[in-house]
Design a protein around this motif. Sequence first.
Motif, PDB file in Angstrom:
ATOM      1  N   ALA A   1       3.375 -16.056 -11.138  1.00  0.00           N
ATOM      2  CA  ALA A   1       4.512 -15.960 -10.221  1.00  0.00           C
ATOM      3  C   ALA A   1       4.178 -16.348  -8.787  1.00  0.00           C
ATOM      4  O   ALA A   1       5.062 -16.614  -7.989  1.00  0.00           O
ATOM      5  N   PHE A   2       2.916 -16.397  -8.450  1.00  0.00           N
ATOM      6  CA  PHE A   2       2.508 -16.652  -7.066  1.00  0.00           C
ATOM      7  C   PHE A   2       1.853 -18.025  -6.976  1.00  0.00           C
ATOM      8  O   PHE A   2       0.637 -18.160  -6.978  1.00  0.00           O
ATOM      9  N   GLU A   3       2.691 -19.069  -6.933  1.00  0.00           N
ATOM     10  CA  GLU A   3       2.250 -20.462  -6.879  1.00  0.00           C
ATOM     11  C   GLU A   3       1.301 -20.789  -8.026  1.00  0.00           C
ATOM     12  O   GLU A   3       0.246 -21.400  -7.831  1.00  0.00           O
ATOM     13  N   GLY A   4       1.650 -20.339  -9.237  1.00  0.00           N
ATOM     14  CA  GLY A   4       0.864 -20.611 -10.417  1.00  0.00           C
ATOM     15  C   GLY A   4      -0.252 -19.614 -10.685  1.00  0.00           C
ATOM     16  O   GLY A   4      -0.945 -19.711 -11.677  1.00  0.00           O
ATOM     17  N   ARG A   5      -0.431 -18.667  -9.814  1.00  0.00           N
ATOM     18  CA  ARG A   5      -1.472 -17.647  -9.988  1.00  0.00           C
ATOM     19  C   ARG A   5      -0.832 -16.293 -10.289  1.00  0.00           C
ATOM     20  O   ARG A   5       0.307 -16.039  -9.934  1.00  0.00           O
ATOM     21  N   ARG A   6      -1.595 -15.420 -10.876  1.00  0.00           N
ATOM     22  CA  ARG A   6      -1.099 -14.076 -11.174  1.00  0.00           C
ATOM     23  C   ARG A   6      -1.366 -13.085 -10.058  1.00  0.00           C
ATOM     24  O   ARG A   6      -0.851 -11.973 -10.079  1.00  0.00           O
ATOM     25  N   ASN A   7      -2.202 -13.445  -9.091  1.00  0.00           N
ATOM     26  CA  ASN A   7      -2.582 -12.527  -8.013  1.00  0.00           C
ATOM     27  C   ASN A   7      -2.181 -13.076  -6.657  1.00  0.00           C
ATOM     28  O   ASN A   7      -2.178 -14.284  -6.444  1.00  0.00           O
ATOM     29  N   LEU A   8      -1.881 -12.169  -5.750  1.00  0.00           N
ATOM     30  CA  LEU A   8      -1.565 -12.541  -4.377  1.00  0.00           C
ATOM     31  C   LEU A   8      -2.136 -11.482  -3.455  1.00  0.00           C
ATOM     32  O   LEU A   8      -1.932 -10.277  -3.657  1.00  0.00           O
ATOM     33  N   PHE A   9      -2.867 -11.910  -2.440  1.00  0.00           N
ATOM     34  CA  PHE A   9      -3.427 -11.011  -1.442  1.00  0.00           C
ATOM     35  C   PHE A   9      -2.864 -11.411  -0.090  1.00  0.00           C
ATOM     36  O   PHE A   9      -2.890 -12.588   0.276  1.00  0.00           O
ATOM     37  N   THR A  10      -2.314 -10.451   0.649  1.00  0.00           N
ATOM     38  CA  THR A  10      -1.789 -10.726   1.979  1.00  0.00           C
ATOM     39  C   THR A  10      -2.309  -9.686   2.966  1.00  0.00           C
ATOM     40  O   THR A  10      -2.608  -8.552   2.596  1.00  0.00           O
ATOM     41  N   ALA A  11      -2.392 -10.097   4.217  1.00  0.00           N
ATOM     42  CA  ALA A  11      -2.788  -9.207   5.301  1.00  0.00           C
ATOM     43  C   ALA A  11      -1.834  -9.448   6.463  1.00  0.00           C
ATOM     44  O   ALA A  11      -1.412 -10.580   6.708  1.00  0.00           O
ATOM     45  N   ALA A  12      -1.490  -8.386   7.152  1.00  0.00           N
ATOM     46  CA  ALA A  12      -0.558  -8.494   8.271  1.00  0.00           C
ATOM     47  C   ALA A  12      -0.904  -7.443   9.323  1.00  0.00           C
ATOM     48  O   ALA A  12      -1.678  -6.517   9.069  1.00  0.00           O
ATOM     49  N   MET A  13      -0.309  -7.622  10.487  1.00  0.00           N
ATOM     50  CA  MET A  13      -0.503  -6.648  11.562  1.00  0.00           C
ATOM     51  C   MET A  13       0.758  -6.647  12.412  1.00  0.00           C
ATOM     52  O   MET A  13       1.317  -7.690  12.716  1.00  0.00           O
ATOM     53  N   ASP A  14       1.209  -5.457  12.756  1.00  0.00           N
ATOM     54  CA  ASP A  14       2.310  -5.344  13.706  1.00  0.00           C
ATOM     55  C   ASP A  14       1.946  -4.270  14.718  1.00  0.00           C
ATOM     56  O   ASP A  14       0.912  -3.614  14.615  1.00  0.00           O
ATOM     57  N   PHE A  15       2.790  -4.132  15.723  1.00  0.00           N
ATOM     58  CA  PHE A  15       2.538  -3.121  16.734  1.00  0.00           C
ATOM     59  C   PHE A  15       3.856  -2.550  17.231  1.00  0.00           C
ATOM     60  O   PHE A  15       4.899  -3.195  17.151  1.00  0.00           O
ATOM     61  N   ILE A  16       3.783  -1.340  17.743  1.00  0.00           N
ATOM     62  CA  ILE A  16       4.942  -0.669  18.319  1.00  0.00           C
ATOM     63  C   ILE A  16       4.571  -0.268  19.728  1.00  0.00           C
ATOM     64  O   ILE A  16       3.513   0.349  19.967  1.00  0.00           O
ATOM     65  N   VAL A  17       5.421  -0.640  20.676  1.00  0.00           N
ATOM     66  CA  VAL A  17       5.225  -0.239  22.077  1.00  0.00           C
ATOM     67  C   VAL A  17       6.306   0.760  22.413  1.00  0.00           C
ATOM     68  O   VAL A  17       7.500   0.497  22.251  1.00  0.00           O
ATOM     69  N   ARG A  18       5.893   1.944  22.832  1.00  0.00           N
ATOM     70  CA  ARG A  18       6.846   2.998  23.209  1.00  0.00           C
ATOM     71  C   ARG A  18       6.895   3.133  24.726  1.00  0.00           C
ATOM     72  O   ARG A  18       5.862   3.046  25.391  1.00  0.00           O
ATOM     73  N   TRP A  19       8.105   3.346  25.243  1.00  0.00           N
ATOM     74  CA  TRP A  19       8.242   3.592  26.685  1.00  0.00           C
ATOM     75  C   TRP A  19       9.285   4.619  26.945  1.00  0.00           C
ATOM     76  O   TRP A  19      10.049   5.007  26.116  1.00  0.00           O
TER      77      TRP A  19
END
Length: 72
Positions: A54-72
């Motif tokens: 299902a993942f471009e012809g492969r059975r595995n998919l690994f992803t990494a991401a980063m987000d941030f929250i700024v509070r004021w």
Amino acid sequence: TLQMRQELFNDTDGVRTGFKGLYNGTTLGLAITPVRSLILRPTVRYDHNFESGAFEGRRNLFTAAMDFIVRW
């Protein structure tokens, strides 16, 4: 703060995703607060389809991401 989420989804005929199979998704995240007004959230995720490529012809998919929250 450490966070983990486990998901299972069975698309027996491939109607919802376009590829049939049992999907497994595992997400591991971390919430880091270096200062009170900032939260950093790195995340890694591993997906696997037990029946089809299902993942471009492969059975595995690994992803990494980063987000941030700024509070004021």
